[in-house]
Design an enzyme around this catalytic site. Structure first.
Site, mmCIF file in Angstrom:
data_model
loop_
_atom_site.group_PDB
_atom_site.id
_atom_site.type_symbol
_atom_site.label_atom_id
_atom_site.label_comp_id
_atom_site.label_asym_id
_atom_site.label_seq_id
_atom_site.Cartn_x
_atom_site.Cartn_y
_atom_site.Cartn_z
ATOM 1 N N CYS A 91 0.810 -1.222 0.000
ATOM 2 C CA CYS A 91 0.000 0.000 0.000
ATOM 3 C C CYS A 91 0.841 1.270 0.000
ATOM 4 O O CYS A 91 0.371 2.328 -0.407
ATOM 5 C CB CYS A 91 -0.943 0.010 1.201
ATOM 6 S SG CYS A 91 -2.146 -1.334 1.183
ATOM 7 N N HIS A 345 -9.202 3.783 -1.489
ATOM 8 C CA HIS A 345 -7.810 3.358 -1.305
ATOM 9 C C HIS A 345 -7.339 2.597 -2.550
ATOM 10 O O HIS A 345 -7.242 1.373 -2.539
ATOM 11 C CB HIS A 345 -7.723 2.488 -0.051
ATOM 12 C CG HIS A 345 -6.355 1.970 0.269
ATOM 13 N ND1 HIS A 345 -5.191 2.491 -0.240
ATOM 14 C CD2 HIS A 345 -5.968 0.924 1.068
ATOM 15 C CE1 HIS A 345 -4.153 1.818 0.236
ATOM 16 N NE2 HIS A 345 -4.606 0.854 1.020
ATOM 17 N N CYS A 375 0.137 2.224 6.749
ATOM 18 C CA CYS A 375 0.469 0.820 6.999
ATOM 19 C C CYS A 375 0.520 0.070 5.679
ATOM 20 O O CYS A 375 -0.122 0.454 4.691
ATOM 21 C CB CYS A 375 -0.546 0.190 7.942
ATOM 22 S SG CYS A 375 -2.250 0.263 7.363
#
Length: 389
Positions: A91, A345, A375
């Site tokens: 990510c 996201h 994270c």
């Protein structure tokens, strides 16, 4: 030693990951090319002077495979002489691209570089690059972590249990994300950072009119009897509302040395002050933002109270709430325009998206220091501190 500064940052509106989502029909090459083209056009920089393009993509397979960043750079009209590469830190891929770009500038290897990211989760589903793998861990990992690899939803449940976060607290945070994003959209606070595409002018995932009563009716999203047996402490608090939205989008950040910006007569948005990356428990997984934030603050010689604005990726509500509790963060400074729970996201794009949103918000509010952290799968996290110029 040269400073690395951001002179322009743009992103597409974020589309919902649905067959009828606004960006579903846009090929990921064209999705990334749009942000690359916009960041160059808005800056006025001669594209011949760009030393490299570093793109973050998580699911590097199919349409997003084989160093897709190079194809996107060419699709954007950049000269064939401009190279490009693709990185994957899950990510945090495009936040890592920003770090690599800044490190290259500071080292003197680059004068001008674009850090960017993209993910078309509607066209290239999350996990598609693991299809066919019978075992993703191997012998050594399994011996070290006999409890076995878990999905991020389970990690989020483990965090909620560890920090004693209730369903009501998680729902309240999620609702606040939508409310802040809706207000920022209405007030035009995203206007300077957005590059509309395919008829989409604002973020598609923001839900206006949600209530705590509505969220309270949602069922747990990750309940699994087998996982309950392995982790009896889990209370099954996470719902679709308290998890980030899977989405489509791209973002790009133009980075150069402060000296080159001055030569070109460009006013930087912010300086990359300090950056860090950290690892943490790969089973709890999403807690890496805690040591990463501590590490970057220590390196910068700053305290949490010195940070005026924070963009922390809202992978799940408990990630942000646990981080805030451990760092003593002032929540009035955190994700002031909403976050991934509301906006979405798009994995590989999120790092550059957070940076874009943060530096524009810093400019709007006159904030001196901004912190970005997120994270990442495997117990990883990036952290970056920006300084307003």
């Amino acid at each position: 030693m040269p400073d690395a500064v951001i002179v322009e940052a743009v992103r597409t509106p974020i589309g919902r990951d649905k067959p009828n989502g606004a960006l579903h029909a846009v090929h990921p090459v064209d999705l990334l090319a749009h942000s690359l083209r916009e960041v160059v056009t808005r800056s006025g920089v001669d594209p011949e002077q760009i030393d490299d393009v570093i793109g973050g993509i998580v699911t590097q397979v199919g349409e997003q495979g084989s160093n897709m960043t190079r194809r996107a750079a060419l699709a954007a009209g950049l000269p064939e002489s401009v190279p490009a590469t693709t990185v994957d830190r899950q990510c945090g891929s495009s936040q890592q691209a920003i770090h690599f770009a800044a490190q290259g500038v500071i080292a003197g290897a680059y004068d001008i570089v674009i850090a960017a990211g993209v993910e078309s989760m509607g066209r290239v589903p999350m996990g598609a690059n693991m299809i066919g793998a019978q075992d993703g861990s191997g012998v050594g990992f399994a011996e070290r972590y006999p409890e076995g690899w878990v999905g991020q939803g389970i990690s989020a449940e483990l965090i909620a249990a560890e920090w004693g976060l209730t369903r009501a607290q998680l729902d309240e945070f999620a609702l606040g994300s939508h409310e802040k994003a809706a207000r920022a959209t209405k007030d035009g606070l995203f206007a300077a950072e957005l590059a509309p595409i395919a008829g989409l002018e604002t973020d598609e995932g923001i839900r206006v009119g949600s209530t705590l009563e509505t969220l309270a009716k949602l069922k747990p999203a990750y309940y699994d009897p087998a996982m309950q047996a392995r982790f009896p402490q889990i209370g099954w608090e996470i719902t679709a509302a308290t998890a980030s939205q899977v989405s489509d989008g791209s973002a790009a950040v133009l980075i150069m040395s402060g000296e080159r910006a001055a030569q070109l007569g460009l006013r930087p948005l912010a300086r990359l002050h300090t950056f860090a990356v950290a690892g943490d428990d790969p089973i709890m997984m999403l807690t890496g933002v805690i040591p990463a934030t501590r590490k970057v603050l220590q390196r910068a010689g700053l305290r949490m109270s010195d940070i005026d604005l924070v963009e922390i990726n809202e992978a799940f509500s408990p990630v942000v709430l646990a981080w805030a509790r451990e760092l003593g963060a002032d929540m009035d400074r955190v994700n002031v325009n909403g976050g991934a729970i509301a906006l979405g996201h798009p994995l590989g794009a999120s790092g550059a998206r957070l940076a874009t949103t943060l530096v524009h918000a810093m400019r709007q509010r006159g904030a001196r220091y901004g912190l970005q952290t997120m994270c990442e799968a495997g117990g990883l996290a990036n952290a970056t501190i920006y300084e307003l110029l």
